[in-house]
Design a protein around this motif. Structure first.
Motif, short mmCIF file in Angstrom:
data_model
loop_
_atom_site.label_atom_id
_atom_site.label_comp_id
_atom_site.label_asym_id
_atom_site.label_seq_id
_atom_site.Cartn_x
_atom_site.Cartn_y
_atom_site.Cartn_z
N LEU A 45 0.82 -1.22 0.00
CA LEU A 45 0.00 0.00 0.00
C LEU A 45 0.85 1.26 0.00
N SER A 46 1.86 1.31 0.85
CA SER A 46 2.67 2.53 0.95
C SER A 46 3.42 2.80 -0.36
N GLN A 47 3.89 1.74 -1.02
CA GLN A 47 4.58 1.93 -2.30
C GLN A 47 3.63 2.39 -3.38
N ALA A 48 2.41 1.84 -3.40
CA ALA A 48 1.41 2.28 -4.37
C ALA A 48 1.03 3.74 -4.13
N GLN A 49 0.92 4.13 -2.87
CA GLN A 49 0.61 5.53 -2.55
C GLN A 49 1.75 6.44 -3.01
N MET A 50 3.00 5.97 -2.87
CA MET A 50 4.14 6.77 -3.33
C MET A 50 4.11 6.96 -4.84
N ARG A 51 3.77 5.89 -5.59
CA ARG A 51 3.68 6.02 -7.05
C ARG A 51 2.58 7.03 -7.44
N GLN A 52 1.46 6.99 -6.73
CA GLN A 52 0.38 7.95 -6.99
C GLN A 52 0.84 9.38 -6.69
N GLN A 53 1.58 9.53 -5.60
CA GLN A 53 2.05 10.87 -5.22
C GLN A 53 3.04 11.41 -6.24
N GLU A 54 3.90 10.54 -6.78
CA GLU A 54 4.85 10.97 -7.80
C GLU A 54 4.12 11.53 -9.02
N THR A 55 3.08 10.82 -9.44
CA THR A 55 2.31 11.29 -10.60
C THR A 55 1.63 12.62 -10.29
N SER A 56 1.07 12.76 -9.10
CA SER A 56 0.42 14.01 -8.71
C SER A 56 1.43 15.15 -8.67
N ASP A 57 2.62 14.88 -8.12
CA ASP A 57 3.67 15.90 -8.10
C ASP A 57 4.03 16.36 -9.50
#
Length: 456
Positions: A45-57
């Motif tokens: 979950l935390s890694q998937a959230q990080m990938r989502q945050q990278e795209t948002s950034d």
């Protein structure tokens, strides 16, 4: 059938590769496109959230007043591999490495400026390698090689001296040739009034039947045979001098290329990692571009199996149609089975594929084409049995193939053999199973009984 095979077949059914190909079209580099086509599906979950945050950034950076540097760069992986083995690179190959080094410098400066407003992407700056050392290497490469990939005359004092000598000799040669072309002695024997080069030596076009009137060396004959390209005897010594100095220039250029290649070689391991990071950033930028095209949003993620999708639209429909009818999908962690029913062409299969694609998309940082505040669960395993599974090679009818697929799938899910985990019973939210018209292609009453047993 192993878990990886089942999940690979499910990706094929959901047309995951097709979506990744479309994503790759938003990449600006070959390395970035390759990364897009091989995205890692996170199971944490935390890694998937990080990938989502990278795209948002990246989406935020792309739409800001200071946009991200253009990540269009040459693929220097082959050049780096060769230089690591002691090869001497060509000038245009070193030029490509200099371009990549310059981009690394630009990206580092940019990320340092935007660490506060893009923390996930900004944190990648530490992975760019020894940028200060890269800058010194960039200066050395740019001092020796022009942007067009040719060696600068100023690359070394010796090269400058030799180039000046070569230019002086060639000026003398052009003056002598001009005298020949306007000489009364050559007036009758010249086929045309111009000079040429053959095998690096200056020649003039002489009528074939008159070549005996001018002493010299024949280097070529025209396709018609009417013209011979002759090096007059009076030009032999000057041509020899030009040839010698050209060879000296070539030797000096090779020496400089060897020296520059030796300067690049110690940086090869770090530089390979830096180039890989540029490709990763390009892939993230492609995700942001696709997000803009799909009018997608980052969903909240959970690992309890909870799904709350408002106005969800299938990505391929958004890409190909102007108007797409959205659907809402809602079920919480207490729901283990959801049956979708309705008339033919009502969108049941599309909804199943949408859910399967969404389950894959959120695991690799792709935003979802749905309304804000939507929520999607992380499913480390996604299985889909959609469409006709008839297998003629194994002599299986559609019904037999479906039953075989169901048995394999149920065995996999019940054993809980998830990627990266040891066999253990799957708890809610660990696997998503999508079945389209299960147990069809047989007697309706028997099929209904089998379907009931399957779902219950």
């Amino acid at each position: 059938m192993q878990s990886e095979t089942l999940q690979s077949e499910s990706c094929n059914v959901l047309e995951w590769a097709k979506l990744l190909d479309h994503l790759a079209s938003y990449a600006q580099s070959a390395i970035g496109a390759e990364r897009c086509r091989s995205l890692v599906l996170e199971i944490n979950l935390s890694q998937a959230q990080m990938r989502q945050q990278e795209t948002s950034d990246m989406l935020r950076l792309r739409s800001g007043v200071d946009p991200f540097p253009v990540l269009r760069f040459p693929n220097v992986a082959e050049w780096l591999g060769r230089v690591a083995k002691g090869a001497c690179l060509e000038a245009h190959e070193l030029r490509d490495i200099a371009l990549v080094l310059g981009l690394i410098d630009d990206v580092q400066r940019y990320l340092l400026r935007h660490q506060a407003d893009a923390p996930a992407v900004g944190a990648m700056v530490v992975q760019l390698g020894p940028v200060e050392e890269y800058r010194r290497l960039t200066i050395a490469l740019n001092a020796a090689i022009d942007p067009d990939g040719s060696m600068r005359e100023s690359a070394s004092p010796e090269l400058h001296r030799l180039m000046q000598r070569a230019n002086d000799l060639k000026r003398q040669m052009r003056h002598r040739l001009d005298q020949i072309l306007h000489s009364r002695r050559y007036e009758e024997v010249l086929q045309e009034h111009y000079f040429a080069q053959r095998e690096g030596r200056y020649v003039v076009p002489i009528k074939a039947e008159m070549q005996g009137r001018i002493p010299g060396i024949v280097h070529d004959v025209s396709s018609s045979g009417a013209t011979v390209f002759l090096e007059p005897r009076e030009l032999v010594d000057l041509n020899n001098s030009i040839k010698v100095v050209d060879l000296d220039v070539e030797r000096e250029v090779r020496r400089i290329l060897r020296e520059l290649s030796a300067m690049v070689a110690p940086h090869q391991p770090a530089l390979a990692g830096s180039v890989a990071l540029l490709g990763e950033l390009d892939a993230i930028s492609a995700k942001a571009g696709l997000s803009q095209r799909l009018q997608a949003v980052p969903p909240r993620l959970n690992e309890q199996g909870r799904i709350l999708l408002n106005r969800a639209r299938h990505p391929f429909l958004v890409l190909t149609k102007e108007q797409v009818v959205p659907n809402d999908l809602v079920f919480d962690e207490t729901v283990r089975v959801l049956i979708i029913s309705g008339p033919n062409t009502g969108g049941k299969t599309v909804t199943l594929k949408l859910l399967g694609l969404f389950a894959l998309m959120v695991r690799c940082g792709l935003h979802l084409p749905c309304a804000p505040e939507s929520e999607m669960a992380i499913f480390p395993s996604v299985y889909a049995d959609i469409g006709d599974a008839q297998d003629l090679a194994r002599d299986l009818s559609s019904f037999s193939a479906h039953i075989t697929q169901m048995v394999q799938l149920l065995k996999e899910v019940s054993e809980g053999t998830d990627v990266g985990t040891s066999p253990s019973p799957i708890h809610p939210g660990r696997a998503l199973v999508l079945l389209d018209e299960p147990v069809t292609s047989t007697d309706p009453a028997e099929g209904a009984a089998l379907a009931s047993a399957l779902l219950c």
